[in-house]
Scaffold this motif. Sequence first.
Motif, PDB file in Angstrom:
ATOM      1  N   GLU A  90       0.806  -1.223   0.000  1.00  0.00           N
ATOM      2  CA  GLU A  90       0.000   0.000   0.000  1.00  0.00           C
ATOM      3  C   GLU A  90       0.840   1.275   0.000  1.00  0.00           C
ATOM      4  N   ASP A  91       2.122   1.160   0.314  1.00  0.00           N
ATOM      5  CA  ASP A  91       2.986   2.348   0.278  1.00  0.00           C
ATOM      6  C   ASP A  91       3.073   2.942  -1.128  1.00  0.00           C
ATOM      7  N   TYR A  92       3.031   2.068  -2.154  1.00  0.00           N
ATOM      8  CA  TYR A  92       3.122   2.537  -3.539  1.00  0.00           C
ATOM      9  C   TYR A  92       1.936   2.092  -4.388  1.00  0.00           C
ATOM     10  N   GLY A  93       1.169   1.113  -3.889  1.00  0.00           N
ATOM     11  CA  GLY A  93      -0.008   0.642  -4.599  1.00  0.00           C
ATOM     12  C   GLY A  93       0.285  -0.520  -5.549  1.00  0.00           C
ATOM     13  N   TRP A  94      -0.795  -1.204  -5.953  1.00  0.00           N
ATOM     14  CA  TRP A  94      -0.666  -2.363  -6.827  1.00  0.00           C
ATOM     15  C   TRP A  94      -0.232  -1.974  -8.241  1.00  0.00           C
ATOM     16  N   GLY A  95      -0.664  -0.801  -8.686  1.00  0.00           N
ATOM     17  CA  GLY A  95      -0.273  -0.340 -10.016  1.00  0.00           C
ATOM     18  C   GLY A  95       1.235  -0.192 -10.135  1.00  0.00           C
ATOM     19  N   TYR A  96       1.844   0.379  -9.086  1.00  0.00           N
ATOM     20  CA  TYR A  96       3.298   0.546  -9.105  1.00  0.00           C
ATOM     21  C   TYR A  96       3.989  -0.807  -9.038  1.00  0.00           C
ATOM     22  N   LEU A  97       3.434  -1.737  -8.259  1.00  0.00           N
ATOM     23  CA  LEU A  97       4.056  -3.060  -8.147  1.00  0.00           C
ATOM     24  C   LEU A  97       4.092  -3.750  -9.511  1.00  0.00           C
ATOM     25  N   ILE A  98       2.962  -3.673 -10.245  1.00  0.00           N
ATOM     26  CA  ILE A  98       2.904  -4.278 -11.581  1.00  0.00           C
ATOM     27  C   ILE A  98       3.886  -3.570 -12.519  1.00  0.00           C
ATOM     28  N   LEU A  99       3.879  -2.226 -12.467  1.00  0.00           N
ATOM     29  CA  LEU A  99       4.774  -1.448 -13.322  1.00  0.00           C
ATOM     30  C   LEU A  99       6.241  -1.744 -13.008  1.00  0.00           C
ATOM     31  N   SER A 100       6.578  -1.836 -11.725  1.00  0.00           N
ATOM     32  CA  SER A 100       7.965  -2.092 -11.340  1.00  0.00           C
ATOM     33  C   SER A 100       8.423  -3.477 -11.789  1.00  0.00           C
ATOM     34  N   THR A 101       7.507  -4.448 -11.769  1.00  0.00           N
ATOM     35  CA  THR A 101       7.848  -5.798 -12.247  1.00  0.00           C
ATOM     36  C   THR A 101       8.160  -5.781 -13.736  1.00  0.00           C
ATOM     37  N   ILE A 102       7.335  -5.058 -14.502  1.00  0.00           N
ATOM     38  CA  ILE A 102       7.563  -4.925 -15.947  1.00  0.00           C
ATOM     39  C   ILE A 102       8.880  -4.199 -16.203  1.00  0.00           C
ATOM     40  N   MET A 103       9.161  -3.171 -15.384  1.00  0.00           N
ATOM     41  CA  MET A 103      10.407  -2.414 -15.541  1.00  0.00           C
ATOM     42  C   MET A 103      11.625  -3.299 -15.276  1.00  0.00           C
ATOM     43  N   ILE A 104      11.530  -4.173 -14.270  1.00  0.00           N
ATOM     44  CA  ILE A 104      12.644  -5.083 -13.972  1.00  0.00           C
ATOM     45  C   ILE A 104      12.917  -5.985 -15.171  1.00  0.00           C
ATOM     46  N   LEU A 105      11.843  -6.539 -15.748  1.00  0.00           N
ATOM     47  CA  LEU A 105      11.996  -7.424 -16.904  1.00  0.00           C
ATOM     48  C   LEU A 105      12.574  -6.671 -18.107  1.00  0.00           C
ATOM     49  N   GLY A 106      12.120  -5.438 -18.302  1.00  0.00           N
ATOM     50  CA  GLY A 106      12.622  -4.636 -19.415  1.00  0.00           C
ATOM     51  C   GLY A 106      14.095  -4.280 -19.252  1.00  0.00           C
ATOM     52  N   ILE A 107      14.463  -3.906 -18.028  1.00  0.00           N
ATOM     53  CA  ILE A 107      15.864  -3.567 -17.749  1.00  0.00           C
ATOM     54  C   ILE A 107      16.744  -4.792 -17.909  1.00  0.00           C
ATOM     55  N   GLN A 108      16.257  -5.945 -17.424  1.00  0.00           N
ATOM     56  CA  GLN A 108      17.050  -7.163 -17.562  1.00  0.00           C
ATOM     57  C   GLN A 108      17.232  -7.543 -19.029  1.00  0.00           C
ATOM     58  N   ASP A 109      16.192  -7.345 -19.840  1.00  0.00           N
ATOM     59  CA  ASP A 109      16.270  -7.673 -21.260  1.00  0.00           C
ATOM     60  C   ASP A 109      17.380  -6.856 -21.931  1.00  0.00           C
ATOM     61  N   PHE A 110      17.435  -5.568 -21.612  1.00  0.00           N
ATOM     62  CA  PHE A 110      18.459  -4.683 -22.161  1.00  0.00           C
ATOM     63  C   PHE A 110      19.833  -5.044 -21.598  1.00  0.00           C
ATOM     64  N   TYR A 111      19.904  -5.267 -20.301  1.00  0.00           N
ATOM     65  CA  TYR A 111      21.159  -5.614 -19.617  1.00  0.00           C
ATOM     66  C   TYR A 111      21.721  -6.929 -20.160  1.00  0.00           C
ATOM     67  N   PHE A 112      20.840  -7.917 -20.327  1.00  0.00           N
ATOM     68  CA  PHE A 112      21.272  -9.227 -20.803  1.00  0.00           C
ATOM     69  C   PHE A 112      21.853  -9.134 -22.208  1.00  0.00           C
ATOM     70  N   TYR A 113      21.180  -8.392 -23.089  1.00  0.00           N
ATOM     71  CA  TYR A 113      21.650  -8.305 -24.474  1.00  0.00           C
ATOM     72  C   TYR A 113      23.092  -7.806 -24.530  1.00  0.00           C
ATOM     73  N   TRP A 114      23.371  -6.717 -23.820  1.00  0.00           N
ATOM     74  CA  TRP A 114      24.698  -6.112 -23.916  1.00  0.00           C
ATOM     75  C   TRP A 114      25.769  -6.882 -23.150  1.00  0.00           C
ATOM     76  N   THR A 115      25.423  -7.424 -21.985  1.00  0.00           N
ATOM     77  CA  THR A 115      26.414  -8.233 -21.263  1.00  0.00           C
ATOM     78  C   THR A 115      26.673  -9.532 -22.018  1.00  0.00           C
ATOM     79  N   HIS A 116      25.628 -10.061 -22.681  1.00  0.00           N
ATOM     80  CA  HIS A 116      25.767 -11.284 -23.468  1.00  0.00           C
ATOM     81  C   HIS A 116      26.712 -11.044 -24.649  1.00  0.00           C
ATOM     82  N   ARG A 117      26.518  -9.933 -25.337  1.00  0.00           N
ATOM     83  CA  ARG A 117      27.419  -9.606 -26.450  1.00  0.00           C
ATOM     84  C   ARG A 117      28.854  -9.415 -25.952  1.00  0.00           C
ATOM     85  N   LEU A 118      28.989  -8.796 -24.803  1.00  0.00           N
ATOM     86  CA  LEU A 118      30.316  -8.577 -24.228  1.00  0.00           C
ATOM     87  C   LEU A 118      30.991  -9.899 -23.889  1.00  0.00           C
ATOM     88  N   MET A 119      30.190 -10.856 -23.387  1.00  0.00           N
ATOM     89  CA  MET A 119      30.740 -12.160 -23.025  1.00  0.00           C
ATOM     90  C   MET A 119      31.179 -12.970 -24.242  1.00  0.00           C
TER      91      MET A 119
END
Length: 272
Positions: free
Chosen positions: A99-128
């Motif tokens: 309730e500190d941030y609400g359910w909408g933020y929780l859903i949005l933050s989960t999507i943001m984590i997945l999006g950031i990981q997708d970008f992070y994975f692509y570039w670290t994968h290419r680097l590896m």
Amino acid sequence: MCFHKQLFQYMMDLVPQIPIIFLIDFLRYFLFAGIAFLVFYIWKHPFQSRKIQEKNAKPSQFRKEFLYSVSSVIVYTSVTLIVFLFRKYGYFKFYERIEDYGWGYLILSTIMILGIQDFYFYWTHRLMHTRLFYKTVHKVHHDSVTPSPWTAYSFSPWEALVHSLIMPIVALLFPVHPLALMIFMTFQIIRNVLGHSGYEIFPSWMGTNKILKLVNSNTNHDMHHQSFRYNYGLYSTVWDYLFGTVHPEYEKTFAELTSKKPEQTNLQESIT
């Protein structure tokens, strides 16, 4: 001196949590990889005609993958403990009450984590895949040229460390609830296991839809294990298309594989 005593006390408080953290991540891996292995390698499932590679992985590969996966979970556990430790000093933005941030933020933050990981994975994968890091960091994972569900966590300790850093990175950027992390971790292991399953489960029309073709398929990642030089994406093909690293034969291979009929595969098996 007081600081050192406090730090030592924090570390001692975390010791009982070590087996719990390890078991949560290990059982999540073992459960989903085990189910996928039973479905795709034991049961005569509906996707028999969708096998991506003709050759099969050997039991010796499964054993090696499992052992490296255990070492990966140890690395993940270690990073989680370090995050918990520094959280005491306010370095990470975790919160406990939804309730500190609400359910909408929780859903949005989960999507943001997945999006950031997708970008992070692509570039670290290419680097590896560069000469500087490939042998030391990424080679263990690519020893599985024909991947299996057990390949999902089969990393060298260095690669496991790179992947595990996504949690402290996002927790530094914005407030994260444990439920968002749990959803993220569950989604990532399911997708990771399916991506290494060796079978395509997505429908053929996904490859012709302008939007859905940006969702990474099992074929896409399997082709990466075969060719190494293409298809670096995790959840999406956005970055591969944007930076020209999609395998030239990917769309054709996906279309051919998903258009196969079960009777075609049975006929080929009877001839051979």
